[in-house]
Motif scaffolding. Structure first.
Motif, PDB file in Angstrom:
ATOM      1  N   MET A 140       0.820  -1.210   0.000  1.00 46.86           N
ATOM      2  CA  MET A 140       0.000   0.000   0.000  1.00 46.86           C
ATOM      3  C   MET A 140       0.854   1.261   0.000  1.00 46.86           C
ATOM      4  SD  MET A 140      -3.160  -0.698  -0.373  1.00 46.86           S
ATOM      5  CE  MET A 140      -2.431  -1.805  -1.595  1.00 46.86           C
ATOM      6  N   GLY A 141       2.000   1.213   0.645  1.00 54.29           N
ATOM      7  CA  GLY A 141       2.915   2.351   0.572  1.00 54.29           C
ATOM      8  C   GLY A 141       3.417   2.564  -0.838  1.00 54.29           C
ATOM      9  N   ALA A 142       3.793   1.470  -1.496  1.00 55.65           N
ATOM     10  CA  ALA A 142       4.316   1.570  -2.860  1.00 55.65           C
ATOM     11  C   ALA A 142       3.262   2.090  -3.836  1.00 55.65           C
ATOM     12  CB  ALA A 142       4.838   0.211  -3.322  1.00 55.65           C
ATOM     13  N   LEU A 143       2.021   1.637  -3.673  1.00 54.57           N
ATOM     14  CA  LEU A 143       0.975   1.991  -4.630  1.00 54.57           C
ATOM     15  C   LEU A 143       0.357   3.362  -4.370  1.00 54.57           C
ATOM     16  CD1 LEU A 143      -0.767  -1.476  -5.019  1.00 54.57           C
ATOM     17  CD2 LEU A 143       0.719  -0.313  -6.658  1.00 54.57           C
ATOM     18  N   THR A 144       0.356   3.802  -3.117  1.00 52.29           N
ATOM     19  CA  THR A 144      -0.225   5.123  -2.806  1.00 52.29           C
ATOM     20  C   THR A 144       0.822   6.203  -2.651  1.00 52.29           C
ATOM     21  OG1 THR A 144      -0.150   4.775  -0.404  1.00 52.29           O
ATOM     22  CG2 THR A 144      -2.131   4.012  -1.570  1.00 52.29           C
ATOM     23  N   ARG A 145       2.074   5.782  -2.470  1.00 50.35           N
ATOM     24  CA  ARG A 145       3.190   6.697  -2.188  1.00 50.35           C
ATOM     25  C   ARG A 145       2.983   7.444  -0.869  1.00 50.35           C
ATOM     26  NH1 ARG A 145       6.379   8.624  -7.517  1.00 50.35           N
ATOM     27  NH2 ARG A 145       6.080   6.728  -8.725  1.00 50.35           N
ATOM     28  N   TYR A 165       4.653   6.831  12.142  1.00 50.23           N
ATOM     29  CA  TYR A 165       3.596   7.425  11.318  1.00 50.23           C
ATOM     30  C   TYR A 165       4.114   7.874   9.955  1.00 50.23           C
ATOM     31  CZ  TYR A 165      -0.668  10.043  10.250  1.00 50.23           C
ATOM     32  OH  TYR A 165      -1.832  10.496   9.668  1.00 50.23           O
ATOM     33  N   TYR A 166       5.272   8.511   9.929  1.00 47.80           N
ATOM     34  CA  TYR A 166       5.794   9.049   8.678  1.00 47.80           C
ATOM     35  C   TYR A 166       6.897   8.179   8.064  1.00 47.80           C
ATOM     36  CZ  TYR A 166       3.147  13.318   9.474  1.00 47.80           C
ATOM     37  OH  TYR A 166       2.126  14.223   9.665  1.00 47.80           O
ATOM     38  N   HIS A 167       7.032   6.949   8.566  1.00 46.50           N
ATOM     39  CA  HIS A 167       8.066   6.070   8.007  1.00 46.50           C
ATOM     40  C   HIS A 167       7.654   5.559   6.635  1.00 46.50           C
ATOM     41  CE1 HIS A 167      11.126   3.049   7.576  1.00 46.50           C
ATOM     42  NE2 HIS A 167      10.212   2.107   7.431  1.00 46.50           N
ATOM     43  N   PRO A 168       8.478   5.791   5.603  1.00 47.33           N
ATOM     44  CA  PRO A 168       8.165   5.230   4.286  1.00 47.33           C
ATOM     45  C   PRO A 168       8.589   3.768   4.217  1.00 47.33           C
ATOM     46  CG  PRO A 168      10.176   6.539   4.152  1.00 47.33           C
ATOM     47  CD  PRO A 168       9.679   6.642   5.576  1.00 47.33           C
ATOM     48  N   PRO A 169       7.666   2.831   4.009  1.00 46.42           N
ATOM     49  CA  PRO A 169       8.064   1.425   3.902  1.00 46.42           C
ATOM     50  C   PRO A 169       9.132   1.239   2.829  1.00 46.42           C
ATOM     51  CG  PRO A 169       5.682   1.622   4.024  1.00 46.42           C
ATOM     52  CD  PRO A 169       6.215   3.011   3.843  1.00 46.42           C
ATOM     53  N   SER A 170       9.911   0.185   2.962  1.00 46.98           N
ATOM     54  CA  SER A 170      11.049  -0.010   2.063  1.00 46.98           C
ATOM     55  C   SER A 170      10.625  -0.084   0.598  1.00 46.98           C
ATOM     56  CB  SER A 170      11.807  -1.285   2.446  1.00 46.98           C
ATOM     57  OG  SER A 170      10.971  -2.425   2.375  1.00 46.98           O
ATOM     58  N   MET A 171       9.468  -0.669   0.326  1.00 44.48           N
ATOM     59  CA  MET A 171       9.021  -0.758  -1.058  1.00 44.48           C
ATOM     60  C   MET A 171       8.647   0.614  -1.611  1.00 44.48           C
ATOM     61  SD  MET A 171       6.215  -3.340  -2.796  1.00 44.48           S
ATOM     62  CE  MET A 171       6.716  -4.735  -1.784  1.00 44.48           C
ATOM     63  N   LEU A 172       8.128   1.487  -0.768  1.00 42.85           N
ATOM     64  CA  LEU A 172       7.867   2.863  -1.186  1.00 42.85           C
ATOM     65  C   LEU A 172       9.179   3.568  -1.497  1.00 42.85           C
ATOM     66  CD1 LEU A 172       6.302   5.468  -1.612  1.00 42.85           C
ATOM     67  CD2 LEU A 172       6.177   5.737   0.866  1.00 42.85           C
ATOM     68  N   GLN A 173      10.204   3.346  -0.669  1.00 43.16           N
ATOM     69  CA  GLN A 173      11.514   3.937  -0.950  1.00 43.16           C
ATOM     70  C   GLN A 173      12.039   3.466  -2.304  1.00 43.16           C
ATOM     71  OE1 GLN A 173      14.339   3.675   2.383  1.00 43.16           O
ATOM     72  NE2 GLN A 173      12.614   3.348   3.771  1.00 43.16           N
ATOM     73  N   ASP A 174      11.828   2.175  -2.609  1.00 44.38           N
ATOM     74  CA  ASP A 174      12.275   1.646  -3.903  1.00 44.38           C
ATOM     75  C   ASP A 174      11.504   2.278  -5.058  1.00 44.38           C
ATOM     76  OD1 ASP A 174      14.132  -0.030  -2.708  1.00 44.38           O
ATOM     77  OD2 ASP A 174      12.748  -1.720  -2.584  1.00 44.38           O
ATOM     78  N   VAL A 175      10.199   2.413  -4.903  1.00 37.06           N
ATOM     79  CA  VAL A 175       9.378   3.002  -5.970  1.00 37.06           C
ATOM     80  C   VAL A 175       9.779   4.454  -6.222  1.00 37.06           C
ATOM     81  CG1 VAL A 175       7.036   3.767  -6.539  1.00 37.06           C
ATOM     82  CG2 VAL A 175       7.422   1.438  -5.740  1.00 37.06           C
ATOM     83  N   MET A 176       9.980   5.200  -5.149  1.00 35.69           N
ATOM     84  CA  MET A 176      10.355   6.605  -5.307  1.00 35.69           C
ATOM     85  C   MET A 176      11.703   6.751  -6.008  1.00 35.69           C
ATOM     86  SD  MET A 176       7.793   8.314  -4.154  1.00 35.69           S
ATOM     87  CE  MET A 176       8.380   9.975  -3.829  1.00 35.69           C
TER      88      MET A 176
END
Length: 309
Positions: free
Chosen positions: A194-199, A249-260
């Motif tokens: 969900m982090g990766a898909l919603t950013r 709360y504001y931690h970006p999951p690792s997959m979100l970091q990869d997507v960004m």
């Protein structure tokens, strides 16, 4: 005790720096990022955030420059597990290697190259802020135990756990660590996807009603697969999602970091791994299937070149 960190990035750096504070542990690190390795050797491995210290770690880009070690801790991204283990196998001719990686399927690969394997599950998180510097974002426990294939002895598991505990990284030695691994896997399949898909960082994503409902569907599918495998979870993944919202709360999951950063993600070992086992067991996992497919599509988009009209 000699320990080699295989992949001394955000996670490997946390474990390597903590262990290097112990007088009876000599820490080596294998990493291919030359600038990062040079900075560690010149200035030490620096932790900031929840931890604030600098430790002496012997970092190398060539395996031939690393002595044989009793223990290894592999913290590479899942897609690099095989290539990393092919490289470092000579270091562990009579050693035990512990995986602290995301998802499932890593230990099976490690077992092809190491005589003894330790299964690990972790909750500490971090990110690299500069060469040789890792920010300690979030704390948490580490669970380790013998892996079914090429298992390490419980004496080895307890020896590594003791060193981690003395270093400041809380660690539980277990006869069976599968419950902890699957709890983290199911949590990650929801939070990371969900982090990766919603950013959105974890807590912000949780506050979106529709997104949180999708997380619950992903959790339900993962729990059904774990139950079919006869694995008893050690805690409720739903509660972990809510706990993560409060603590990071504001931690970006690792997959979100990869997507960004437009890097390959670990989705094949997370949602893709759950979906694969679901197919093998006859348990439908349509939401995990969909998340894996869409995130793989995102990865494909980064190299797409549109033809000129």
């Amino acid at each position: 005790m000699k320990v080699c960190i295989i992949g001394c990035g955000a996670i490997g750096g946390l474990y390597g720096a903590h262990l290097a504070r112990l007088d009876d542990v000599e820490v080596w690190a294998f990493d291919l990022a030359r600038e990062h390795v040079d900075a560690i050797n010149e200035n030490g491995l620096r932790l900031t955030g929840l931890s604030d210290f600098t430790a002496t770690v012997h970092a190398r880009t060539e395996v031939s420059d690393i002595p044989e070690c009793e223990f290894g801790i592999i913290a590479t991204k899942t897609m690099f597990t095989r290539s990393a283990m092919e490289s470092v196998a000579p270091i562990f001719r009579d050693g035990a290697v512990c995986s602290v990686q995301n998802g499932i399927g890593n230990e099976e690969i490690v077992a092809e190259y190491a005589p003894r394997v330790i299964q690990g599950t972790i909750f500490p998180a971090g990110h690299i802020t500069a060469p040789g510097v890792v920010n300690h974002d979030a704390g948490g426990k580490t669970w380790i135990g013998p892996f079914a294939t090429n298992p390490a002895t419980m004496d080895e598991v307890e020896q590594l756990a003791d060193a981690l505990n003395r270093s400041g990284m809380e660690c539980l030695a277990m006869e069976d660590a599968r419950g902890a691994q699957w709890t983290k896997l199911i949590f990650n399949s929801a939070s990371n996807a969900m982090g990766a898909l919603t950013r959105l960082p974890h807590g912000v994503a949780c506050d979106q009603d529709g997104v949180r409902k999708v997380m619950s569907v992903l959790v339900g599918e993962g729990m059904a697969v774990a139950d079919a495998l006869g694995i008893t979870l050690d805690s409720d993944p739903e509660a972990l999602i809510d706990y993560g919202r409060e603590k990071a709360y504001y931690h970006p999951p690792s997959m979100l970091q990869d997507v960004m950063a437009e890097r390959l993600t670990e989705v094949d070992a997370l949602n893709g791994g759950i979906a694969r086992l679901g197919r093998e067991l006859g348990i439908p996992c349509p939401m995990n299937e969909a998340c894996a497919a869409i995130i793989k599509g995102l990865e494909a988009s980064w190299s797409l070149e549109y033809p000129e009209h």
